[in-house]
Design an enzyme around this catalytic site. Structure first.
Site, PDB file in Angstrom:
ATOM      1  N   GLN A 201       0.835  -1.217   0.000  1.00  0.00           N
ATOM      2  CA  GLN A 201       0.000   0.000   0.000  1.00  0.00           C
ATOM      3  C   GLN A 201       0.865   1.262   0.000  1.00  0.00           C
ATOM      4  OE1 GLN A 201      -3.040  -0.764  -0.553  1.00  0.00           O
ATOM      5  NE2 GLN A 201      -2.486  -2.909  -0.156  1.00  0.00           N
ATOM      6  N   ARG A 202       2.164   1.065  -0.112  1.00  0.00           N
ATOM      7  CA  ARG A 202       3.154   2.160  -0.169  1.00  0.00           C
ATOM      8  C   ARG A 202       3.319   2.898   1.154  1.00  0.00           C
ATOM      9  NH1 ARG A 202       3.079  -0.812  -4.245  1.00  0.00           N
ATOM     10  NH2 ARG A 202       3.702  -0.049  -6.304  1.00  0.00           N
ATOM     11  N   ARG A 203       2.848   2.311   2.247  1.00  0.00           N
ATOM     12  CA  ARG A 203       3.127   2.903   3.559  1.00  0.00           C
ATOM     13  C   ARG A 203       4.412   2.263   4.093  1.00  0.00           C
ATOM     14  NH1 ARG A 203      -1.161   5.117   6.622  1.00  0.00           N
ATOM     15  NH2 ARG A 203      -2.920   5.631   5.293  1.00  0.00           N
TER      16      ARG A 203
END
Ligand code: FMN
Length: 223
Positions: A201-203
Site C-alpha cells: 500500500q506504499r506505507r
C-alpha cells in the site's frame, strides 16, 4: 540501434510484473535497537532463515575522480564494530575508485521480505591478517583468477586468460599460501544506515540511523 522486436511492448510487460510481492515480516521502528549493526544482524538473520537467495549479495557503489558513480554486486564478508566488510582486487575499477575516493554505498535488497538496507560511509582497509585469512579461505579457482591481477582490464583474445590462469596455477603450486598484494578488504564505517520495510500500500516503514560522533540518531522517514 537496439533491435525493436525484443523491446516491443516492454513498458507494458514491465508494468505487468508488479512489485513488493514478498511477505513482509513485522517491523516496529520505535522498538528498533540503539545501533544499526544490531538491527542489520537481526534482519540478515531473518533473511537467511527465510531462505532468501544469496542475502549476502549487495550492490557496492563507488565514485570516480570526476564524480561519476559506478556500481556492482559483491559479497558481504562480515559486520562488526568496524562496519560492513567486503573484499576486492585493488587493481579493479572499484579498487581504483576506492583508492581515489574512499567513500562507498552498499545496498541490500531481499525481495522475499520486501526489505532494503542502505549503508553509506568511509571505507577503511582491513588489517593484513584479516585480508590474508579471507583470501586463503577462497576456493582455488577464485584465488587463481585473483592471481592473474587483471580484473576489469579489457581483453580481445580468450587464450590470454587461459595463459594467465596457467601461470597463476604454477605460482600457487609453488607458494600455496600466497596472498597477492592486490587483494584488499575494506570495511564501510557507517555514517548512515537506512532500513526500509516495503508495503504494497506504499506505507513503507523507513528508519535511518545517523552517526553523531558518540552514538546514533534514529530518524523516521516519510515513505
Ligand atoms: C552474486 C555476485 C557476487 C560477487 N561477489 C564479488 C566479490 O565478492 N568480489 C568481487 O571483486 N567481485 C564480485 N562479483 C563480481 C562483481 O560484480 C564485478 O563484476 C567485478 O568485481 C568487477 O567490478 P569492477 O569492474 O567495477 O571493479 C560478484 C558478482 C555477483 C553477481
Amino acid at each position: 540501434m537496439a533491435e525493436q522486436v525484443v523491446l516491443e511492448g516492454l513498458r507494458q510487460r514491465l508494468r505487468g510484473l508488479g512489485v513488493l510481492k514478498g511477505s513482509a515480516p513485522e517491523f516496529d521502528p520505535d522498538a528498533a535497537p540503539a545501533d544499526p549493526m544490531t538491527l542489520f544482524g537481526e534482519w540478515i538473520s531473518t533473511a537467511i532463515e527465510a531462505g532468501v537467495l544469496e542475502p549476502h549479495a549487495m550492490t557496492l557503489s563507488t565514485v570516480d575522480a570526476q564524480g561519476r558513480p559506478s556500481a556492482r554486486v559483491l559479497i558481504l564478508k562480515d559486520v562488526d564494530d568496524a562496519g560492513w566488510h567486503f573484499a576486492v582486487n585493488a587493481a579493479s575499477r572499484k579498487g581504483r575508485e576506492l583508492a581515489g575516493n574512499p567513500y562507498a554505498a552498499l545496498t541490500f535488497y531481499w525481495p522475499e521480505l520486501v526489505r532494503q538496507v542502505r549503508v553509506t560511509g568511509r571505507v577503511t582497509p582491513d588489517p593484513a591478517t584479516v585480508v590474508a585469512a579471507d583470501f586463503l579461505d577462497r576456493p582455488l579457482g577464485s584465488r587463481e583468477m585473483a592471481l592473474t591481477r587483471r580484473q576489469s582490464e579489457p581483453f580481445t583474445d580468450p587464450t590470454e586468460i587461459e595463459e594467465a590462469l596457467d601461470k597463476a596455477r604454477l605460482e600457487l603450486e609453488a607458494t600455496p599460501d600466497l596472498v597477492p598484494r592486490e587483494w584488499v578488504s575494506y570495511a564501510v564505517a557507517p555514517e548512515e544506515v537506512e532500513f526500509w520495510q516495503g508495503d504494497p500500500q506504499r506505507r513503507h516503514r523507513r528508519l535511518r540511523y545517523e552517526a553523531d560522533g558518540a552514538g546514533w540518531f534514529r530518524i523516521r522517514l516519510w515513505p
